[in-house]
Design a protein around this motif. Structure first.
Motif, PDB file in Angstrom:
ATOM      1  N   VAL A  44       6.459 -10.423  -0.758  1.00  0.00           N
ATOM      2  CA  VAL A  44       5.658 -10.883   0.375  1.00  0.00           C
ATOM      3  C   VAL A  44       4.233 -11.103  -0.108  1.00  0.00           C
ATOM      4  O   VAL A  44       3.778 -10.448  -1.050  1.00  0.00           O
ATOM      5  CB  VAL A  44       5.703  -9.892   1.559  1.00  0.00           C
ATOM      6  CG1 VAL A  44       7.126  -9.775   2.113  1.00  0.00           C
ATOM      7  CG2 VAL A  44       5.177  -8.520   1.180  1.00  0.00           C
ATOM      8  N   VAL A  45       3.543 -12.057   0.519  1.00  0.00           N
ATOM      9  CA  VAL A  45       2.194 -12.421   0.079  1.00  0.00           C
ATOM     10  C   VAL A  45       1.248 -12.497   1.270  1.00  0.00           C
ATOM     11  O   VAL A  45       1.676 -12.657   2.416  1.00  0.00           O
ATOM     12  CB  VAL A  45       2.188 -13.774  -0.674  1.00  0.00           C
ATOM     13  CG1 VAL A  45       3.092 -13.739  -1.886  1.00  0.00           C
ATOM     14  CG2 VAL A  45       2.550 -14.927   0.246  1.00  0.00           C
ATOM     15  N   ARG A  46      -0.028 -12.387   0.962  1.00  0.00           N
ATOM     16  CA  ARG A  46      -1.097 -12.682   1.918  1.00  0.00           C
ATOM     17  C   ARG A  46      -1.907 -13.834   1.333  1.00  0.00           C
ATOM     18  O   ARG A  46      -2.299 -13.796   0.162  1.00  0.00           O
ATOM     19  CB  ARG A  46      -2.004 -11.474   2.128  1.00  0.00           C
ATOM     20  CG  ARG A  46      -1.434 -10.440   3.049  1.00  0.00           C
ATOM     21  CD  ARG A  46      -2.457  -9.358   3.316  1.00  0.00           C
ATOM     22  NE  ARG A  46      -2.048  -8.533   4.417  1.00  0.00           N
ATOM     23  CZ  ARG A  46      -2.359  -7.259   4.534  1.00  0.00           C
ATOM     24  NH1 ARG A  46      -3.093  -6.663   3.614  1.00  0.00           N
ATOM     25  NH2 ARG A  46      -1.958  -6.576   5.580  1.00  0.00           N
ATOM     26  N   TRP A  54      -1.855 -11.636   7.625  1.00  0.00           N
ATOM     27  CA  TRP A  54      -0.402 -11.750   7.780  1.00  0.00           C
ATOM     28  C   TRP A  54       0.331 -11.633   6.458  1.00  0.00           C
ATOM     29  O   TRP A  54      -0.068 -12.236   5.461  1.00  0.00           O
ATOM     30  CB  TRP A  54      -0.049 -13.099   8.412  1.00  0.00           C
ATOM     31  CG  TRP A  54      -0.429 -13.188   9.851  1.00  0.00           C
ATOM     32  CD1 TRP A  54      -1.684 -13.398  10.342  1.00  0.00           C
ATOM     33  CD2 TRP A  54       0.430 -13.071  10.971  1.00  0.00           C
ATOM     34  NE1 TRP A  54      -1.645 -13.420  11.709  1.00  0.00           N
ATOM     35  CE2 TRP A  54      -0.357 -13.225  12.134  1.00  0.00           C
ATOM     36  CE3 TRP A  54       1.791 -12.862  11.111  1.00  0.00           C
ATOM     37  CZ2 TRP A  54       0.174 -13.160  13.396  1.00  0.00           C
ATOM     38  CZ3 TRP A  54       2.325 -12.805  12.389  1.00  0.00           C
ATOM     39  CH2 TRP A  54       1.518 -12.945  13.513  1.00  0.00           C
ATOM     40  N   TRP A  55       1.442 -10.891   6.456  1.00  0.00           N
ATOM     41  CA  TRP A  55       2.366 -10.898   5.335  1.00  0.00           C
ATOM     42  C   TRP A  55       3.302 -12.079   5.533  1.00  0.00           C
ATOM     43  O   TRP A  55       3.808 -12.288   6.628  1.00  0.00           O
ATOM     44  CB  TRP A  55       3.145  -9.582   5.257  1.00  0.00           C
ATOM     45  CG  TRP A  55       2.274  -8.461   4.801  1.00  0.00           C
ATOM     46  CD1 TRP A  55       1.763  -7.451   5.559  1.00  0.00           C
ATOM     47  CD2 TRP A  55       1.782  -8.260   3.481  1.00  0.00           C
ATOM     48  NE1 TRP A  55       0.987  -6.629   4.792  1.00  0.00           N
ATOM     49  CE2 TRP A  55       0.983  -7.102   3.502  1.00  0.00           C
ATOM     50  CE3 TRP A  55       1.943  -8.942   2.279  1.00  0.00           C
ATOM     51  CZ2 TRP A  55       0.340  -6.617   2.371  1.00  0.00           C
ATOM     52  CZ3 TRP A  55       1.301  -8.458   1.156  1.00  0.00           C
ATOM     53  CH2 TRP A  55       0.518  -7.304   1.199  1.00  0.00           C
ATOM     54  N   ASP A 126      -3.097 -11.090  -1.910  1.00  0.00           N
ATOM     55  CA  ASP A 126      -2.282  -9.908  -2.163  1.00  0.00           C
ATOM     56  C   ASP A 126      -0.811 -10.320  -2.229  1.00  0.00           C
ATOM     57  O   ASP A 126      -0.423 -11.328  -1.634  1.00  0.00           O
ATOM     58  CB  ASP A 126      -2.480  -8.886  -1.043  1.00  0.00           C
ATOM     59  CG  ASP A 126      -2.035  -7.477  -1.404  1.00  0.00           C
ATOM     60  OD1 ASP A 126      -1.604  -7.242  -2.555  1.00  0.00           O
ATOM     61  OD2 ASP A 126      -2.112  -6.600  -0.524  1.00  0.00           O
ATOM     62  N   ALA A 127      -0.022  -9.522  -2.917  1.00  0.00           N
ATOM     63  CA  ALA A 127       1.430  -9.726  -2.978  1.00  0.00           C
ATOM     64  C   ALA A 127       2.057  -8.407  -3.385  1.00  0.00           C
ATOM     65  O   ALA A 127       1.446  -7.620  -4.123  1.00  0.00           O
ATOM     66  CB  ALA A 127       1.793 -10.821  -3.969  1.00  0.00           C
ATOM     67  N   ARG A 128       3.275  -8.185  -2.912  1.00  0.00           N
ATOM     68  CA  ARG A 128       4.005  -6.976  -3.307  1.00  0.00           C
ATOM     69  C   ARG A 128       5.491  -7.153  -3.056  1.00  0.00           C
ATOM     70  O   ARG A 128       5.895  -7.905  -2.177  1.00  0.00           O
ATOM     71  CB  ARG A 128       3.477  -5.745  -2.606  1.00  0.00           C
ATOM     72  CG  ARG A 128       3.727  -5.706  -1.112  1.00  0.00           C
ATOM     73  CD  ARG A 128       3.354  -4.365  -0.492  1.00  0.00           C
ATOM     74  NE  ARG A 128       1.957  -4.336  -0.152  1.00  0.00           N
ATOM     75  CZ  ARG A 128       1.460  -3.713   0.906  1.00  0.00           C
ATOM     76  NH1 ARG A 128       2.239  -3.036   1.719  1.00  0.00           N
ATOM     77  NH2 ARG A 128       0.193  -3.737   1.152  1.00  0.00           N
ATOM     78  N   LEU A 135       9.767  -3.884   6.008  1.00  0.00           N
ATOM     79  CA  LEU A 135       8.625  -4.780   5.808  1.00  0.00           C
ATOM     80  C   LEU A 135       7.312  -4.026   5.968  1.00  0.00           C
ATOM     81  O   LEU A 135       7.270  -2.973   6.609  1.00  0.00           O
ATOM     82  CB  LEU A 135       8.715  -5.943   6.788  1.00  0.00           C
ATOM     83  CG  LEU A 135       9.921  -6.860   6.573  1.00  0.00           C
ATOM     84  CD1 LEU A 135       9.983  -7.920   7.658  1.00  0.00           C
ATOM     85  CD2 LEU A 135       9.888  -7.492   5.201  1.00  0.00           C
ATOM     86  N   PRO A 136       6.231  -4.553   5.411  1.00  0.00           N
ATOM     87  CA  PRO A 136       4.938  -3.862   5.489  1.00  0.00           C
ATOM     88  C   PRO A 136       4.511  -3.595   6.933  1.00  0.00           C
ATOM     89  O   PRO A 136       4.777  -4.391   7.832  1.00  0.00           O
ATOM     90  CB  PRO A 136       3.965  -4.842   4.825  1.00  0.00           C
ATOM     91  CG  PRO A 136       4.801  -5.726   3.998  1.00  0.00           C
ATOM     92  CD  PRO A 136       6.131  -5.811   4.678  1.00  0.00           C
ATOM     93  N   VAL A 141       3.613  -9.498  10.324  1.00  0.00           N
ATOM     94  CA  VAL A 141       4.565 -10.187   9.447  1.00  0.00           C
ATOM     95  C   VAL A 141       4.843 -11.563  10.052  1.00  0.00           C
ATOM     96  O   VAL A 141       5.114 -11.678  11.245  1.00  0.00           O
ATOM     97  CB  VAL A 141       5.869  -9.363   9.317  1.00  0.00           C
ATOM     98  CG1 VAL A 141       6.917 -10.119   8.526  1.00  0.00           C
ATOM     99  CG2 VAL A 141       5.575  -8.012   8.673  1.00  0.00           C
TER     100      VAL A 141
END
Length: 157
Positions: A44-46, A54-55, A126-128, A135-136, A141
């Protein structure tokens, strides 16, 4: 040289204003990236220039006269995350939206990069890697991410 996020933010605002006047038809792609060693995880990224809290999924626009949605997904993932994808992405869903004053044809694909290691471009803040069922919670999201996770997933060898 990377484009500063403030320049991308201003460009995106100008583009959105133009869309309200012109009402163009655009084509976009979002990539659900599955972890190469754990199919229960996705990336997932921002974004740094729009909907920053938002993710979401990586992706972007493309011209269907020059490339397919699958080719665009490979290109976007390479540009935004420096992640190579060697297998053809699989289309999960194609839909049309009329948000932002334009007609947007959006294709959501699933792809698996060759590595879990990524580098953020200036388009991303950001990304993870996260579990698809967890989900974060440190931000909203995107609906495209949620939609991608509800689509039937292709069988991988």
């Amino acid at each position: 040289m990377p484009v500063p996020s403030v320049v991308m933010q201003l460009g995106h605002r100008a583009r959105r204003a133009w869309w309200k006047v012109r009402k163009p038809t655009t084509f976009g792609v979002k990539a659900l990236l599955i972890h190469p060693d754990d199919p229960a995880r996705c990336l997932v990224v921002r974004h740094s220039y729009v909907d920053q809290e938002w993710w979401a999924l990586p992706g972007g626009g493309y011209n269907p006269k020059r490339e397919t949605a699958e080719e665009a997904a490979v290109r976007e993932v390479s540009e935004e995350l420096s992640l190579p994808i060697t297998q053809q992405p699989v289309v999960l869903q194609v839909l049309t939206t009329r948000r932002e004053g334009k007609v947007d044809n959006l294709t959501i694909v699933e792809a698996m990069p060759t590595s879990e290691h990524f580098e953020l471009s200036s388009e991303l803040s950001d990304a993870r890697w996260v579990r698809t069922d967890d989900l974060p919670t440190d931000g909203p999201v995107s609906r495209w991410l949620r939609l991608a996770l509800t689509c039937p997933r292709p069988q991988r060898p």
